[in-house]
Motif scaffolding. Structure first.
Motif, PDB file in Angstrom:
ATOM      1  N   SER A  37     -38.983  34.547  15.818  1.00  0.00           N
ATOM      2  CA  SER A  37     -37.795  34.493  16.684  1.00  0.00           C
ATOM      3  C   SER A  37     -37.143  35.862  16.817  1.00  0.00           C
ATOM      4  N   VAL A  38     -37.075  36.619  15.705  1.00  0.00           N
ATOM      5  CA  VAL A  38     -36.483  37.962  15.767  1.00  0.00           C
ATOM      6  C   VAL A  38     -37.336  38.886  16.633  1.00  0.00           C
ATOM      7  N   LEU A  39     -38.651  38.828  16.439  1.00  0.00           N
ATOM      8  CA  LEU A  39     -39.550  39.670  17.236  1.00  0.00           C
ATOM      9  C   LEU A  39     -39.532  39.262  18.714  1.00  0.00           C
ATOM     10  N   SER A  40     -39.425  37.970  18.974  1.00  0.00           N
ATOM     11  CA  SER A  40     -39.351  37.488  20.365  1.00  0.00           C
ATOM     12  C   SER A  40     -38.066  37.958  21.032  1.00  0.00           C
ATOM     13  N   VAL A  63     -26.647  38.967  15.990  1.00  0.00           N
ATOM     14  CA  VAL A  63     -26.111  37.643  16.324  1.00  0.00           C
ATOM     15  C   VAL A  63     -27.247  36.617  16.353  1.00  0.00           C
ATOM     16  N   GLY A  64     -28.395  36.985  16.895  1.00  0.00           N
ATOM     17  CA  GLY A  64     -29.540  36.076  16.925  1.00  0.00           C
ATOM     18  C   GLY A  64     -29.976  35.666  15.528  1.00  0.00           C
ATOM     19  N   VAL A  65     -30.007  36.625  14.608  1.00  0.00           N
ATOM     20  CA  VAL A  65     -30.376  36.334  13.220  1.00  0.00           C
ATOM     21  C   VAL A  65     -29.364  35.380  12.587  1.00  0.00           C
ATOM     22  N   ILE A  66     -28.081  35.632  12.803  1.00  0.00           N
ATOM     23  CA  ILE A  66     -27.041  34.792  12.216  1.00  0.00           C
ATOM     24  C   ILE A  66     -27.076  33.387  12.806  1.00  0.00           C
ATOM     25  N   VAL A  67     -27.320  33.288  14.108  1.00  0.00           N
ATOM     26  CA  VAL A  67     -27.442  31.970  14.751  1.00  0.00           C
ATOM     27  C   VAL A  67     -28.577  31.178  14.109  1.00  0.00           C
ATOM     28  N   PHE A  68     -29.724  31.806  13.933  1.00  0.00           N
ATOM     29  CA  PHE A  68     -30.875  31.135  13.322  1.00  0.00           C
ATOM     30  C   PHE A  68     -30.524  30.649  11.919  1.00  0.00           C
ATOM     31  N   LEU A  69     -29.947  31.530  11.106  1.00  0.00           N
ATOM     32  CA  LEU A  69     -29.636  31.188   9.720  1.00  0.00           C
ATOM     33  C   LEU A  69     -28.551  30.119   9.621  1.00  0.00           C
ATOM     34  N   CYS A  70     -27.546  30.178  10.507  1.00  0.00           N
ATOM     35  CA  CYS A  70     -26.464  29.193  10.470  1.00  0.00           C
ATOM     36  C   CYS A  70     -26.966  27.797  10.798  1.00  0.00           C
ATOM     37  N   VAL A 121     -34.399  32.452  20.718  1.00  0.00           N
ATOM     38  CA  VAL A 121     -34.066  32.081  19.341  1.00  0.00           C
ATOM     39  C   VAL A 121     -33.861  30.572  19.206  1.00  0.00           C
ATOM     40  N   LEU A 122     -32.996  29.986  20.021  1.00  0.00           N
ATOM     41  CA  LEU A 122     -32.687  28.561  19.898  1.00  0.00           C
ATOM     42  C   LEU A 122     -33.915  27.652  19.972  1.00  0.00           C
ATOM     43  N   PRO A 123     -34.880  27.890  20.874  1.00  0.00           N
ATOM     44  CA  PRO A 123     -36.049  27.007  20.907  1.00  0.00           C
ATOM     45  C   PRO A 123     -36.832  26.984  19.600  1.00  0.00           C
ATOM     46  N   PHE A 124     -36.911  28.112  18.910  1.00  0.00           N
ATOM     47  CA  PHE A 124     -37.615  28.137  17.631  1.00  0.00           C
ATOM     48  C   PHE A 124     -36.835  27.369  16.562  1.00  0.00           C
TER      49      PHE A 124
END
Length: 271
Positions: A37-40, A63-70, A121-124
């Motif tokens: 997701s980060v690489l995408s 923000v993408g990383v934090i969204v994934f982790l949250c 990010v969200l789809p993953f």
């Protein structure tokens, strides 16, 4: 090394790594798709930069990383859902920082930054969540079955389309796709869903067939959406991280649209 040999070798190892990480444990699934997701997202931002947008790369990825982790913490540790609300002020940071960047089109830059998180990010997160529908108890059957259906549709849609394709599916976006290929992929995916149902008993045969139909319909749309995205930027591949295959967005285009719909269907079933 010829392009065909390179493509075959890359494809083999790519599929092998995916199957291993999905089947081995929830930790390997989460770890792999966090990286993907980060690489995408980085790949998405690289593409829109080619289109002239001045996105905030560092903050967008943060923000993408934090969204994934949250979302993972909310799903798998059952933390107070109110804490996930920190995502909203994080998004607002993108607006505030843009005040000081002095760009000509600030809201277009903000929009593309947020779009990257939504698209890459969200789809993953939804895909990973297929393995944790029952909280912290990991079950590999749904994410692995999803991948098998996605790959079978892609493979047989290509074979049927190449052999019998005469009527264009969406010529304006993807001139090579045909209705014959679409229905050939659909038929094959439904057949394979019944084989999957024999071994993966989390769902019954009917629900696996419905999941196959969702994967085929929305996976095909995902492919078309990604083609539309690349055409709008006048690029052939989303990246070059996978020799012979292009970028990660190229390889996961079907998943990006199909995974959220499959997840929604399974939540509706309350499996």
């Amino acid at each position: 090394m010829s392009n065909l040999v390179q493509r075959t070798i890359t494809g083999f190892f790519f599929v092998a790594v995916l199957i291993f990480c999905v089947a081995y444990s929830g930790y390997t699934l989460v770890g792999l798709f966090f990286i993907i997701s980060v690489l995408s997202l980085y790949e998405f931002y690289g593409l829109v930069k080619q289109g002239g947008y001045k996105i905030n790369l560092v903050l967008g990825i943060a923000v993408g990383v934090i969204v994934f982790l949250c979302f993972l913490l909310r799903a798998y540790t059952q933390i107070d859902s109110r804490k996930v609300m920190i995502l909203f002020p994080l998004m607002l940071l993108l607006f505030l920082v843009e005040l000081f960047r002095k760009q000509q089109k600030p809201f277009e830059n903000i929009g593309m930054t947020i779009l990257g998180i939504i698209y890459a990010v969200l789809p993953f997160i939804f895909f990973v969540s297929l393995g944790f529908l029952h909280g912290m108890i990991y079950n590999y059957e749904l994410p692995l079955g999803f991948l098998f259906l996605l790959w079978s549709n892609d493979t047989f849609a290509y074979l049927f389309g190449r052999q019998f394709g005469k009527h264009r599916l969406f010529e304006r976006i993807s001139p090579k796709k045909s209705w014959e290929g679409f229905f050939g992929g659909m038929f094959s995916a439904v057949v394979i869903s019944q084989i999957i149902a024999h071994y993966f008993t989390t769902l019954n045969s009917l629900n696996w067939a419905v999941v196959a139909l969702i994967v085929v319909c929305f996976g095909t749309m995902g492919d078309l959406v990604e083609s539309m995205f690349k055409r709008s930027l006048d690029v052939k591949d989303s990246g070059s991280i996978l020799p012979g295959h292009g970028g990660l967005l190229d390889r996961f285009d079907g998943l990006l649209i199909a995974a959220p719909f499959v997840y929604a269907y399974l939540i509706f079933l309350e499996v």
